[in-house]
Write a protein that holds these residues in place. Structure first.
Motif, PDB file in Angstrom:
ATOM      1  N   GLN A  55       0.831  -1.203   0.000  1.00 26.05           N
ATOM      2  CA  GLN A  55       0.000   0.000   0.000  1.00 26.05           C
ATOM      3  C   GLN A  55       0.868   1.256   0.000  1.00 26.05           C
ATOM      4  OE1 GLN A  55      -3.577   0.192   0.231  1.00 26.05           O
ATOM      5  NE2 GLN A  55      -3.138   2.339  -0.153  1.00 26.05           N
ATOM      6  N   HIS A  58      -0.381   7.922   2.299  1.00 25.27           N
ATOM      7  CA  HIS A  58      -0.336   9.392   2.202  1.00 25.27           C
ATOM      8  C   HIS A  58       0.439   9.955   3.391  1.00 25.27           C
ATOM      9  CE1 HIS A  58      -3.616   9.458  -0.802  1.00 25.27           C
ATOM     10  NE2 HIS A  58      -4.006   8.377  -0.166  1.00 25.27           N
ATOM     11  N   HIS A  64       0.157   6.934  10.215  1.00 19.46           N
ATOM     12  CA  HIS A  64       0.056   5.832   9.251  1.00 19.46           C
ATOM     13  C   HIS A  64       1.388   5.522   8.559  1.00 19.46           C
ATOM     14  CE1 HIS A  64      -4.490   5.335   8.820  1.00 19.46           C
ATOM     15  NE2 HIS A  64      -4.263   6.074   9.881  1.00 19.46           N
ATOM     16  N   LYS A  67       2.681   2.062   8.234  1.00 18.29           N
ATOM     17  CA  LYS A  67       1.878   1.066   7.508  1.00 18.29           C
ATOM     18  C   LYS A  67       2.350   0.898   6.069  1.00 18.29           C
ATOM     19  CE  LYS A  67      -2.256   2.289  10.161  1.00 18.29           C
ATOM     20  NZ  LYS A  67      -3.283   1.292  10.431  1.00 18.29           N
ATOM     21  N   ASN A 189     -16.183   1.863   1.349  1.00 19.98           N
ATOM     22  CA  ASN A 189     -14.856   2.238   0.865  1.00 19.98           C
ATOM     23  C   ASN A 189     -14.288   3.425   1.658  1.00 19.98           C
ATOM     24  OD1 ASN A 189     -12.597   2.180  -0.840  1.00 19.98           O
ATOM     25  ND2 ASN A 189     -13.500   3.725  -2.181  1.00 19.98           N
ATOM     26  N   ASP A 192     -13.010   2.450   5.098  1.00 20.25           N
ATOM     27  CA  ASP A 192     -11.875   1.529   5.172  1.00 20.25           C
ATOM     28  C   ASP A 192     -10.543   2.276   5.279  1.00 20.25           C
ATOM     29  OD1 ASP A 192     -10.581  -0.893   5.170  1.00 20.25           O
ATOM     30  OD2 ASP A 192     -10.419  -0.977   2.994  1.00 20.25           O
ATOM     31  N   ASP A 195      -7.272  -0.110  10.650  1.00 20.63           N
ATOM     32  CA  ASP A 195      -7.247  -1.580  10.698  1.00 20.63           C
ATOM     33  C   ASP A 195      -8.553  -2.136  11.281  1.00 20.63           C
ATOM     34  OD1 ASP A 195      -4.721  -0.994   9.912  1.00 20.63           O
ATOM     35  OD2 ASP A 195      -3.716  -1.702  11.724  1.00 20.63           O
ATOM     36  N   GLY A 263      -8.162  -3.502   0.326  1.00 20.28           N
ATOM     37  CA  GLY A 263      -8.150  -2.843  -0.985  1.00 20.28           C
ATOM     38  C   GLY A 263      -9.566  -2.546  -1.457  1.00 20.28           C
ATOM     39  N   ASP A 264      -9.656  -1.875  -2.613  1.00 20.37           N
ATOM     40  CA  ASP A 264     -10.989  -1.582  -3.161  1.00 20.37           C
ATOM     41  C   ASP A 264     -11.697  -2.858  -3.582  1.00 20.37           C
ATOM     42  OD1 ASP A 264     -10.076   1.003  -2.874  1.00 20.37           O
ATOM     43  OD2 ASP A 264     -11.171   1.693  -4.642  1.00 20.37           O
ATOM     44  N   GLN A 304     -18.114  18.078   5.657  1.00 19.22           N
ATOM     45  CA  GLN A 304     -16.806  18.733   5.610  1.00 19.22           C
ATOM     46  C   GLN A 304     -16.633  19.534   4.311  1.00 19.22           C
ATOM     47  OE1 GLN A 304     -14.477  19.097   7.842  1.00 19.22           O
ATOM     48  NE2 GLN A 304     -12.467  18.392   7.199  1.00 19.22           N
ATOM     49  N   ARG A 315     -12.929  24.409   8.216  1.00 18.83           N
ATOM     50  CA  ARG A 315     -13.224  22.969   8.309  1.00 18.83           C
ATOM     51  C   ARG A 315     -14.090  22.691   9.530  1.00 18.83           C
ATOM     52  NH1 ARG A 315      -8.465  22.325   5.435  1.00 18.83           N
ATOM     53  NH2 ARG A 315      -8.634  20.602   3.960  1.00 18.83           N
ATOM     54  N   ALA A 320     -11.859  14.727   7.378  1.00 15.67           N
ATOM     55  CA  ALA A 320     -12.904  13.736   7.107  1.00 15.67           C
ATOM     56  C   ALA A 320     -12.287  12.615   6.266  1.00 15.67           C
ATOM     57  CB  ALA A 320     -14.053  14.398   6.357  1.00 15.67           C
TER      58      ALA A 320
HETATM   59  C1  57M Z   1     -10.454   4.911   0.777  1.00 19.53           C
HETATM   60  N1  57M Z   1      -8.385   4.557   1.616  1.00 19.53           N
HETATM   61  C2  57M Z   1      -7.498   4.692   2.627  1.00 19.53           C
HETATM   62  C3  57M Z   1      -6.476   0.260   1.638  1.00 19.53           C
HETATM   63  C4  57M Z   1      -7.928   0.021   1.811  1.00 19.53           C
HETATM   64  C5  57M Z   1     -13.437  12.295  -0.857  1.00 19.53           C
HETATM   65  C6  57M Z   1     -12.482  11.757   0.172  1.00 19.53           C
HETATM   66  C7  57M Z   1     -13.048  11.810   1.513  1.00 19.53           C
HETATM   67  C8  57M Z   1     -12.024  10.336  -0.254  1.00 19.53           C
HETATM   68  C9  57M Z   1     -11.170   9.643   0.779  1.00 19.53           C
HETATM   69  C10 57M Z   1     -10.710   8.387   0.150  1.00 19.53           C
HETATM   70  O1  57M Z   1      -9.847   8.384  -0.686  1.00 19.53           O
HETATM   71  N2  57M Z   1     -11.316   7.275   0.555  1.00 19.53           N
HETATM   72  C11 57M Z   1     -11.098   6.034  -0.067  1.00 19.53           C
HETATM   73  C12 57M Z   1      -9.601   5.330   1.795  1.00 19.53           C
HETATM   74  C13 57M Z   1      -6.205   3.818   2.476  1.00 19.53           C
HETATM   75  O2  57M Z   1      -6.574   2.423   2.444  1.00 19.53           O
HETATM   76  C14 57M Z   1      -6.487   1.744   1.240  1.00 19.53           C
HETATM   77  O3  57M Z   1      -7.661   1.911   0.482  1.00 19.53           O
HETATM   78  C15 57M Z   1      -8.442   0.716   0.590  1.00 19.53           C
HETATM   79  C16 57M Z   1      -9.903   1.035   0.638  1.00 19.53           C
HETATM   80  N3  57M Z   1     -10.265   1.691  -0.555  1.00 19.53           N
HETATM   81  O4  57M Z   1      -8.222  -1.333   1.854  1.00 19.53           O
HETATM   82  O5  57M Z   1      -5.951  -0.525   0.639  1.00 19.53           O
HETATM   83  C17 57M Z   1      -5.374   4.066   3.726  1.00 19.53           C
HETATM   84  O6  57M Z   1      -6.156   3.792   4.878  1.00 19.53           O
HETATM   85  C18 57M Z   1      -5.344   3.186   5.887  1.00 19.53           C
HETATM   86  N4  57M Z   1      -5.879   1.832   6.227  1.00 19.53           N
HETATM   87  C19 57M Z   1      -5.521   1.293   7.418  1.00 19.53           C
HETATM   88  N5  57M Z   1      -6.000   0.044   7.730  1.00 19.53           N
HETATM   89  C20 57M Z   1      -6.835  -0.666   6.904  1.00 19.53           C
HETATM   90  O7  57M Z   1      -7.270  -1.793   7.244  1.00 19.53           O
HETATM   91  O8  57M Z   1      -4.786   1.869   8.169  1.00 19.53           O
HETATM   92  C21 57M Z   1      -6.727   1.178   5.360  1.00 19.53           C
HETATM   93  C22 57M Z   1      -7.213  -0.059   5.687  1.00 19.53           C
HETATM   94  C23 57M Z   1      -4.171   3.153   3.838  1.00 19.53           C
HETATM   95  C24 57M Z   1      -3.930   3.119   5.325  1.00 19.53           C
HETATM   96  O9  57M Z   1      -3.233   4.271   5.697  1.00 19.53           O
HETATM   97  O10 57M Z   1      -3.139   3.669   3.069  1.00 19.53           O
HETATM   98  C25 57M Z   1      -7.099   6.159   2.687  1.00 19.53           C
HETATM   99  O11 57M Z   1      -7.457   6.776   3.697  1.00 19.53           O
HETATM  100  O12 57M Z   1      -6.476   6.616   1.732  1.00 19.53           O
HETATM  101  N6  57M Z   1     -10.089  10.472   1.168  1.00 19.53           N
HETATM  102  C26 57M Z   1      -9.641  10.486   2.401  1.00 19.53           C
HETATM  103  O13 57M Z   1     -10.038   9.698   3.234  1.00 19.53           O
HETATM  104  C27 57M Z   1      -8.666  11.572   2.718  1.00 19.53           C
HETATM  105  N7  57M Z   1      -9.447  12.630   3.331  1.00 19.53           N
HETATM  106  C28 57M Z   1      -9.436  13.923   2.903  1.00 19.53           C
HETATM  107  O14 57M Z   1      -8.707  14.276   2.004  1.00 19.53           O
HETATM  108  N8  57M Z   1     -10.310  14.769   3.544  1.00 19.53           N
HETATM  109  C29 57M Z   1     -10.505  16.141   3.190  1.00 19.53           C
HETATM  110  C30 57M Z   1     -11.793  16.311   2.343  1.00 19.53           C
HETATM  111  C31 57M Z   1     -11.619  15.687   0.955  1.00 19.53           C
HETATM  112  C32 57M Z   1     -13.045  15.768   2.966  1.00 19.53           C
HETATM  113  C33 57M Z   1     -10.671  17.017   4.446  1.00 19.53           C
HETATM  114  O15 57M Z   1     -11.023  16.515   5.513  1.00 19.53           O
HETATM  115  O16 57M Z   1     -10.465  18.209   4.313  1.00 19.53           O
HETATM  116  C34 57M Z   1      -7.624  11.095   3.706  1.00 19.53           C
HETATM  117  N9  57M Z   1      -6.894   9.987   3.242  1.00 19.53           N
HETATM  118  C35 57M Z   1      -5.669   9.736   3.761  1.00 19.53           C
HETATM  119  N10 57M Z   1      -5.048  10.575   4.503  1.00 19.53           N
HETATM  120  N11 57M Z   1      -5.028   8.621   3.464  1.00 19.53           N
HETATM  121  C36 57M Z   1      -6.705  12.217   4.021  1.00 19.53           C
HETATM  122  C37 57M Z   1      -5.650  11.728   4.959  1.00 19.53           C
END
Ligand code: 57M
Length: 358
Positions: A55, A58, A64, A67, A189, A192, A195, A263-264, A304, A315, A320
């Protein structure tokens, strides 16, 4: 398979009658999927590591960083264990079983396409939002057509606590059902991100739908509880059993600290199938309660983004979806996860209470 092979022999060996019972086969499906996942898990994780299916993490949530490189696409393992378990324990003549499995695999393939694209591209860039939505909508449309064209299809909507008013959606049941599946898929999605955070509530929802579906397929219990009766639906309880088993087997490895992410391919398939189970059990609106945690995570993103635009840059949450907000407030990951699980169990129990409070 056991059903087709062994039930005809029950006249000679009455002990084989046990294979007729949906309850027995559902529990057996649960245990089979669980054992398969636990057994194949270590090899599967090692295989993903060899293929470098790690993986990308970010930088914005510092907790994280450790991870990075955790193998992803664990959803494939759930698909495998659930599929084998279904082959063994379900009555394979049931069209509902095949439809449900189609939804699981179809949404999973859309997720797999996204996962593989992310692995190929720099910085986790998957397929476009539009392509993902189109893929989800296409799978949902096929599933809804199969459901709608079946003579047993009930296009009315049962509204919790109001038994006299059941609006008939007619042909609009198709877009409504597509919306339910696609929304559920994306909500799981979004959740997720820690963990075990998505799989815990999915297991709870799978168990709750097992009960709803068992009742929907049993004429006597359904009429006693004033639930719509759908002939042949009971068989889908076996699917729910396998789903819960595959989920528990995945959680074995995804529990904090995770050795694998779904994953997705995992999150889209689980969400899509939960939506379909809600449609099959005629509990479309109750899904919002059973999956209340997924709804809360999705609402947090909508709020958000809306608040950010409305105020020109402020915010509502630190970040979020909601789990990131608690993380940034300093709540340890394992505490957030277990509190979210407790909430989802409570929501599951609330949803079940709908059966009695009518
Ligand atoms: C999936 N995916 C995880 C893993 C998992 C519009 C916006 C809110 C979308 C959102 C987003 O992208 N969501 C989609 C989130 C990722 O996990 C992978 O993705 C798969 C699921 N699709 O199975 O393969 C990360 O999550 C962590 N993880 C764990 N344990 C697990 O069992 O720790 C996952 C599974 C992994 C790992 O770190 O890498 C993800 O978070 O990317 N975007 C967000 O969630 C982002 N939020 C954001 O930008 N917020 C903004 C706005 C847009 C609302 C704000 O608040 O201002 C955050 N994503 C991350 N970091 N990674 C931002 C911070």
């Amino acid at each position: 398979m056991f059903y087709t092979l062994l039930v005809p022999l029950a006249d000679e060996w009455s002990a084989l009658n046990v294979f007729r019972y949906i309850s027995f086969r559902s529990l057996a499906a649960l245990m089979t999927a669980l054992v398969i996942s636990v057994l194949v898990g270590p090899r599967f994780i090692a295989w993903l590591r060899r293929l470098k299916c790690g993986q990308y993490i970010h930088e914005d949530v510092a907790a994280h960083a450790g991870k990075a490189g955790t193998p992803t696409m664990g959803g494939i393992m759930m698909l495998f264990s659930l599929g084998v378990s279904l082959l063994l324990w379900a009555d394979l003549r049931s069209s509902y079983i095949w439809q449900t499995f189609f939804v699981f695999v179809g949404f999973g393939l859309v997720g797999l396409w996204d996962d593989l694209t992310k692995l190929r591209h720099h910085k986790n860039r998957g397929i476009s939002g539009r392509a993902k939505l189109a893929g989800q909508a296409a799978v949902a449309l096929v599933a809804m057509l199969a459901l709608f064209l079946d003579e047993r299809c009930d296009t009315t909507l049962s509204i919790p606590f109001i038994k006299e008013w059941t609006p008939d959606l007619g042909i609009f049941y198709i877009p409504f059902g597509m919306f339910v599946m696609v929304a559920a898929s994306n909500a799981v999605n979004l959740t997720d991100g820690l963990d075990g955070l998505a799989i815990g509530p999915t297991i709870v929802a799978g168990a709750v739908f097992a009960i709803f579906i068992y009742i929907t397929g049993n004429a006597r219990v359904a009429s006693y509880l004033l639930v719509p009766y759908v002939p042949g639906m009971g068989e889908v309880t076996v699917f729910c059993g396998a789903l819960v088993g595959a989920g528990l087997g995945f959680l074995w490895f995804n529990a904090y600290p995770a050795q694998i992410f779904m994953g997705d391919v995992g999150s889209l398939s689980l969400g899509g199938v939960l939506g379909y189970l809600a449609l099959l059990s005629k509990q479309e609106l109750v899904l919002a309660v059973v999956g209340g945690l997924f709804v809360a995570e999705t609402l947090s993103v909508i709020m958000q983004v809306g608040y950010f635009r409305w105020t020109g840059g402020k915010r509502l949450f630190r970040m979020a979806p909601l789990h990131h907000h608690f993380e940034l407030k300093g709540v340890p990951e394992s505490k957030i996860i277990i509190r979210f699980w407790i909430t989802s169990i409570l929501l599951g129990l609330m949803a079940l209470s709908v059966l009695k409070l009518r």
